[in-house]
Enzyme design. Sequence first.
Site, PDB file in Angstrom:
ATOM      1  N   GLY A 187      -3.212  -7.340   1.280  1.00 45.75           N
ATOM      2  CA  GLY A 187      -3.848  -8.924   1.534  1.00 45.75           C
ATOM      3  C   GLY A 187      -3.034 -10.007   1.868  1.00 45.75           C
ATOM      4  N   ILE A 188      -3.100 -10.977   1.387  1.00 43.37           N
ATOM      5  CA  ILE A 188      -2.199 -12.171   1.816  1.00 43.37           C
ATOM      6  C   ILE A 188      -1.747 -12.763   0.433  1.00 43.37           C
ATOM      7  CG2 ILE A 188      -3.404 -12.940   3.693  1.00 43.37           C
ATOM      8  CD1 ILE A 188      -4.533 -15.232   2.493  1.00 43.37           C
ATOM      9  N   GLY A 189      -0.476 -13.230   0.421  1.00 44.59           N
ATOM     10  CA  GLY A 189       0.019 -14.066  -0.658  1.00 44.59           C
ATOM     11  C   GLY A 189       1.650 -13.503  -0.787  1.00 44.59           C
ATOM     12  N   ILE A 206       3.289 -11.506  -2.524  1.00 41.74           N
ATOM     13  CA  ILE A 206       3.800  -9.998  -2.743  1.00 41.74           C
ATOM     14  C   ILE A 206       3.559  -9.412  -1.559  1.00 41.74           C
ATOM     15  CG2 ILE A 206       3.243  -7.827  -3.820  1.00 41.74           C
ATOM     16  CD1 ILE A 206       2.883  -9.324  -6.406  1.00 41.74           C
ATOM     17  N   GLU A 216      -8.777  -5.463   5.554  1.00 41.12           N
ATOM     18  CA  GLU A 216      -9.790  -6.410   5.298  1.00 41.12           C
ATOM     19  C   GLU A 216      -9.415  -7.863   5.931  1.00 41.12           C
ATOM     20  OE1 GLU A 216     -11.071  -5.756   1.532  1.00 41.12           O
ATOM     21  OE2 GLU A 216     -10.114  -7.309   0.721  1.00 41.12           O
ATOM     22  N   GLY A 232     -12.338  -5.387  -1.621  1.00 38.85           N
ATOM     23  CA  GLY A 232     -12.307  -4.279  -1.056  1.00 38.85           C
ATOM     24  C   GLY A 232     -11.122  -3.259  -1.583  1.00 38.85           C
TER      25      GLY A 232
END
Length: 428
Positions: free
Chosen positions: A210-212, A214, A233, A331
């Site tokens: 994902g994003i962020g 971490i 995704e 997802g």
Amino acid sequence: MPPIICNTALEAVSLIENGETIWTHSMGATPKLLLDALAVHALNRHDLTLLQLHTEGAESLSDPRLKAHLRHRCFFGGVPTRLLLQQGDADYVPIFLSEVPKLFRSGEQHIDTAIIQVSPPDKHGICSLGISVEATLAACQMAGKIIAHINPMMPRTHGDGFVHYQKFAAVYEQSIVLPQHPLAVSDPISSAIGKNVAKLVRDGDCLQMGIGSIPDAVLSCLTEHRDLGVHTELFSDGVLNLVESGAINNSRKKVHPDKLVTGFALGSQRLYDFVDDNPSVIFMDIEQVNDTAIIRKNPNVMAINSALQVDISGQVCADSLGTSIYSGVGGQMDFIRGAALSEGGRSVIALPSTAAKGTISRIATVLSPGAGVVTTRAHVHYIVTEYGIANMRGKSLRERARALIDIAHPDFREQLCQETFDIWRLRV
């Protein structure tokens, strides 16, 4: 019939009538100008329903005055809708992200109008959904009408996200800068988690993340890796850095080799410039991107996801804080199951060991009452905190409890041991 060319965004959304169910383009392609206009128009309408994933900058539709006129129906919660969901003034639909387009195409979820943001038409009259295809392609295919904001600053991306200009009922054109999400600022906890997750990544892995803070921390640790691929995704600038360094080249993928596959992107202008008219990056319908049967065809899938809370048996809550909805199913399970079925595949749930400034352990003996299990204990593989890595695969409840307590914050380990015996009757 050609679309109505509108002088204002309010004129464009004025086509929306009472009782309509509306889909809005989401993520970085959220059509903020049209949604701000809808917030005004809706005050003169009733029984409107707005379907959405995470939206960027759509706070105008959270105006309390709209409560009697428009209700949000969220497949994923975000900043504009989180409080409404927690107050019971919006509806949350738990669903795998891969299933949302199917819901539309099957007719189970009716859509009267799709509101979208697109690039200008090319010489063939075709517009691009740009940096966010997700479920919006399916919504456009099924909607009774499409209202489009044509934004010259929207990248024209390759893949599935094309809609012909003639399919629009109304268009409004204005240049506006897209939402910017630069790389997250590194902090000691995220950096430690990133290093631990990076230990599990091998050369040739096909990444989903994902994003962020971490995911960005994980990606920053992969600069010495080689032949990494991406089938995810969403992605952000952390992926771009690895593409430019040569660590990501997608050479070992079996599905769309040499291509970076995604459903949407969210990052800096540098990222948007990179994906603009770039045939090596393909934005696909999320029903395809997140299809377990497709994910598993790539070898060595490495799925990296996050959580809000994990219980001592390995159950993962990622969409709520107890009964308070925070985000969505998304997802996560699509990719965790796809990774498990991939040859050499692995999956990781990465989370800080504590919340609320260190006062609450995210690893709990039992999940908070009402917490939703997004990933079951039978699906979970690795769980990672800043204190280490716990492998759940093939482990008993007692072995899981011991491994998770070992990566919990030291301040909570003794308490977790005692509670594990009191509640589960497990001596760890």
